[in-house]
Scaffold this motif. Structure first.
Motif, PDB file in Angstrom:
ATOM      1  N   THR A  94       0.834  -1.206   0.000  1.00 23.63           N
ATOM      2  CA  THR A  94       0.000   0.000   0.000  1.00 23.63           C
ATOM      3  C   THR A  94       0.868   1.254   0.000  1.00 23.63           C
ATOM      4  O   THR A  94       0.644   2.182  -0.775  1.00 23.63           O
ATOM      5  CB  THR A  94      -0.920  -0.001   1.243  1.00 23.63           C
ATOM      6  N   HIS A 122      -6.940  -4.768  -6.030  1.00 24.05           N
ATOM      7  CA  HIS A 122      -7.113  -4.554  -4.586  1.00 24.05           C
ATOM      8  C   HIS A 122      -7.294  -3.050  -4.375  1.00 24.05           C
ATOM      9  O   HIS A 122      -6.765  -2.249  -5.149  1.00 24.05           O
ATOM     10  CB  HIS A 122      -5.838  -5.045  -3.886  1.00 24.05           C
ATOM     11  N   SER A 124      -5.840  -1.146  -2.644  1.00 23.68           N
ATOM     12  CA  SER A 124      -4.522  -0.481  -2.562  1.00 23.68           C
ATOM     13  C   SER A 124      -3.999  -0.035  -3.918  1.00 23.68           C
ATOM     14  O   SER A 124      -3.133   0.835  -3.989  1.00 23.68           O
ATOM     15  CB  SER A 124      -3.477  -1.430  -1.981  1.00 23.68           C
ATOM     16  N   ASN A 174      -5.913 -11.041  -5.608  1.00 27.66           N
ATOM     17  CA  ASN A 174      -6.057 -11.588  -4.248  1.00 27.66           C
ATOM     18  C   ASN A 174      -7.426 -12.212  -4.044  1.00 27.66           C
ATOM     19  O   ASN A 174      -7.607 -13.030  -3.153  1.00 27.66           O
ATOM     20  CB  ASN A 174      -5.839 -10.490  -3.197  1.00 27.66           C
ATOM     21  N   HIS A 224       4.967  -9.215   4.747  1.00 26.54           N
ATOM     22  CA  HIS A 224       4.166 -10.072   5.635  1.00 26.54           C
ATOM     23  C   HIS A 224       3.407 -11.169   4.913  1.00 26.54           C
ATOM     24  O   HIS A 224       2.925 -12.103   5.537  1.00 26.54           O
ATOM     25  CB  HIS A 224       3.193  -9.219   6.471  1.00 26.54           C
TER      26      HIS A 224
HETATM   27  N1  PLP Z   1      -2.417  -5.701  -3.484  1.00 26.40           N
HETATM   28  C1  PLP Z   1      -2.886  -6.954  -3.373  1.00 26.40           C
HETATM   29  C2  PLP Z   1      -3.128  -7.755  -4.613  1.00 26.40           C
HETATM   30  C3  PLP Z   1      -3.126  -7.491  -2.110  1.00 26.40           C
HETATM   31  O1  PLP Z   1      -3.593  -8.736  -2.002  1.00 26.40           O
HETATM   32  C4  PLP Z   1      -2.878  -6.692  -0.967  1.00 26.40           C
HETATM   33  C5  PLP Z   1      -3.188  -7.209   0.376  1.00 26.40           C
HETATM   34  O2  PLP Z   1      -3.997  -8.083   0.558  1.00 26.40           O
HETATM   35  C6  PLP Z   1      -2.394  -5.408  -1.148  1.00 26.40           C
HETATM   36  C7  PLP Z   1      -2.166  -4.934  -2.418  1.00 26.40           C
HETATM   37  C8  PLP Z   1      -2.081  -4.519   0.026  1.00 26.40           C
HETATM   38  O3  PLP Z   1      -1.037  -5.051   0.759  1.00 26.40           O
HETATM   39  P1  PLP Z   1      -0.634  -4.431   2.184  1.00 26.40           P
HETATM   40  O4  PLP Z   1      -1.892  -4.424   2.996  1.00 26.40           O
HETATM   41  O5  PLP Z   1       0.389  -5.391   2.693  1.00 26.40           O
HETATM   42  O6  PLP Z   1      -0.107  -3.084   1.937  1.00 26.40           O
END
Ligand code: PLP
Length: 405
Positions: A94, A122, A124, A174, A224
Motif C-alpha cells: 500500500t 485490490h 490499494s 487476491n 508479511h
Molecule cells: N495488493 C494486493 C493484490 C493485495 O492482495 C494486498 C493485500 O492483501 C495489497 C495490495 C495490500 O497489501 P498491504 O496491505 O500489505 O499493503
C-alpha cells in the motif's frame, strides 16, 4: 521434494489449537505465518544489536546497517533487479503504491491524462489512483473482467492510448487468484508510452518474479505475505524513473544538505526512506527470503499448484457450491459461496472447527459488484499447508451444510 514435516515444524503459529482443534490456517493471502528463523532474526536484532542504521560508528550500529543493507541486496536478487539501488523499503504494498501515486503521478500527470487499472485491483491499487486523478485532473479508466475472472482484453486497443500515462495492474488477483499475462501487458503499456506499475503483493510470495524480464517500471510487494514480518514492503523502480520523482516524505536520512531555506536530496534509494526505517522488520524479511530460497520458489509454486488442484477437485463435488475465478492460470486461492449459507456464517462455523478462512469483499469491492455478490469465502494456501488439511476442510464444509438443509 518438499519436506512438509520439517516445514510445518518451523512455524510456531501452526502448532496451536483453536477451540480445542488443531489449527488449519487458510488465510495466507491476507498474511502468512512466520517461521521461527524470521521471529529469531527480529528478536536477535532487538536483543543483540539494537541501534539505528547508517549513523553510528560503533559495533551495533554497523552490524544493524550491514544486515539492513544486505537485505536490500537479497531483495534485488530475489526479483532479479539489476542493482540494490532499485530497491526502496516501505511499510508494505500500500505504501509503495502510494509513493508512486504521490511522488511520480503528481509530478507527471496533468488534466486529461489517463490512468489505466483493472476491475480486479485490490483497493490499494485503486484508491490511490482515484485520489491522484482527483488531484491532477487525470481520468481513471478500467480494464473490465469477464465472468470467468480473467481480464477482458478485447478493448485494450481503445483503453490503452497515448493518453495513458500510468498503467497499474496486479500480477495475481487476491480475490480470484487470476494470474494476469503481465509481461504482455507491460509491453502493451510501453508501446503507448505509459509507465507501468505491477502490484506483486500476491505473486512475489508464490512464484519466481523477474523485473528485468517483465520490464516493468515499478513493482510493489509486502513482506508479511511472504513469511516476513508486518511493517515492511518493497518498491522496485527503474533508476531513471526514480530519479524523476519528488521525495515522498521529508525528514532525516533522505537529505544531503539542509539549510534554513532549502534542502538537497540524498542518493536513491535513501531519498525515499525518510526517518528511522523498520530495521527489525527489514532484517526479518531477509530471513524470510533465505527461508523461501532454501525451499526454492519453483518448488513453492509447484507444490501450491498441486494443493490447489486437489482442493478445487474436492470442493467441486459439494452440492450448491459456486467457485469463482478462472480454471487455469490461478494462484493458490479459492473464492467460493455455498447456496443458502452466508459467507460470514460459513467462516464462523469453520472457525469452530479450527479452520481460518476469510469471508468478505477482500478489499476489492468492484469485483464483488461484478459477480453480484456482497462477499465470498476465500481459502488461500501457502507452502506449509497440506492435503490432509484440505480434506479436513471439505469434511467440515459437508458437516456444516447439514445445519442449513
Ligand atoms: N495488493 C494486493 C493484490 C493485495 O492482495 C494486498 C493485500 O492483501 C495489497 C495490495 C495490500 O497489501 P498491504 O496491505 O500489505 O499493503
Amino acid at each position: 521434494m518438499i519436506d512438509l514435516k520439517k516445514i510445518r515444524s518451523d512455524f510456531p503459529g501452526l502448532q496451536i489449537n483453536v477451540h480445542g482443534k488443531p489449527y488449519v490456517y487458510f488465510d495466507s493471502a491476507a498474511t502468512s505465518q512466520k517461521p521461527k528463523m524470521v521471529i529469531d532474526a527480529v528478536t536477535s536484532y532487538y536483543t543483540d544489536y539494537t541501534a539505528n542504521v547508517h549513523r553510528g560508528i560503533y559495533f551495533a550500529s554497523e552490524k544493524a546497517t550491514n544486515h539492513y543493507e544486505s537485505v536490500r541486496a537479497q531483495v534485488a536478487q530475489l526479483i532479479h533487479a539489476s542493482s540494490e539501488r532499485n530497491i526502496i523499503f516501505t511499510k508494505g504494498t500500500t505504501e509503495s503504491i502510494n509513493m508512486v501515486a504521490y511522488s511520480w503521478a503528481r509530478k507527471h500527470l496533468k488534466p486529461g491524462d489517463e490512468i489505466l487499472i483493472t476491475e480486479m485491483e485490490h483497493h490499494s491499487n485503486l484508491v490511490p489512483w482515484q485520489i491522484a486523478a482527483q488531484d491532477t485532473g487525470a481520468i481513471l479508466k478500467y480494464i473490465p473482467i469477464t465472468m470467468d475472472g480473467t481480464l477482458d482484453l478485447s478493448d485494450i486497443g481503445l483503453l490503452l492510448s497515448p493518453s495513458t500515462k500510468l498503467f497499474a495492474i496486479t500480477q495475481q488477483s487476491n480475490v480470484l487468484g487470476t494470474v494476469n499475462p503481465i509481461k504482455e501487458l507491460v509491453r502493451k503499456g510501453h508501446d503507448m508510452g505509459a509507465v507501468v506499475l505491477v502490484d506483486a503483493a500476491q505473486s512475489v510470495p508464490h512464484q519466481s518474479v523477474d523485473v528485468q524480464d517483465l520490464n516493468c517500471d515499478f513493482l510493489a510487494f509486502s513482506g508479511h505475505k511472504m513469511l516476513g514480518p508486518t511493517g515492511v514492503g518493497v518498491l522496485y523502480g527503474k533508476m531513471e524513473i526514480l530519479e524523476d520523482m519528488t521525495p515522498f516524505h521529508g525528514g532525516g536520512e533522505m537529505i544531503n544538505r539542509v539549510t534554513m531555506q532549502e534542502s538537497t536530496w540524498n542518493d536513491i534509494p535513501y531519498r525515499f526512506e525518510a526517518g528511522t526505517p523498520n530495521i527489525a522488520q527489514v532484517i526479518g524479511l531477509g530471513a524470510a527470503i533465505d527461508y523461501l530460497n532454501d525451499i526454492g520458489m519453483a518448488t513453492v509454486h509447484f507444490y501450491e499448484q498441486e494443493l490447489l488442484a486437489h482442493a478445487k477437485n474436492a470442493l467441486s463435488d459439494i452440492d450448491g457450491i459456486t467457485i469463482y475465478g478462472p480454471e487455469n492460470n490461478c494462484g493458490a486461492v479459492i473464492p467460493f459461496n455455498i447456496d443458502g449459507i452466508h459467507a460470514a456464517d460459513l467462516a464462523q462455523f469453520l472457525d469452530q472447527d479450527g479452520i481460518a478462512v476469510r469471508a468478505g469483499h477482500h478489499c476489492a469491492q468492484p469485483i464483488m459488484d461484478k459477480f453480484g455478490v456482497s462477499s465470498t469465502v476465500r481459502a488461500s494456501f501457502y507452502v506449509y499447508n497440506t492435503k490432509d488439511e484440505v480434506d479436513q476442510f471439505i469434511q467440515c464444509l459437508n458437516n456444516i451444510k447439514k445445519y442449513f438443509v
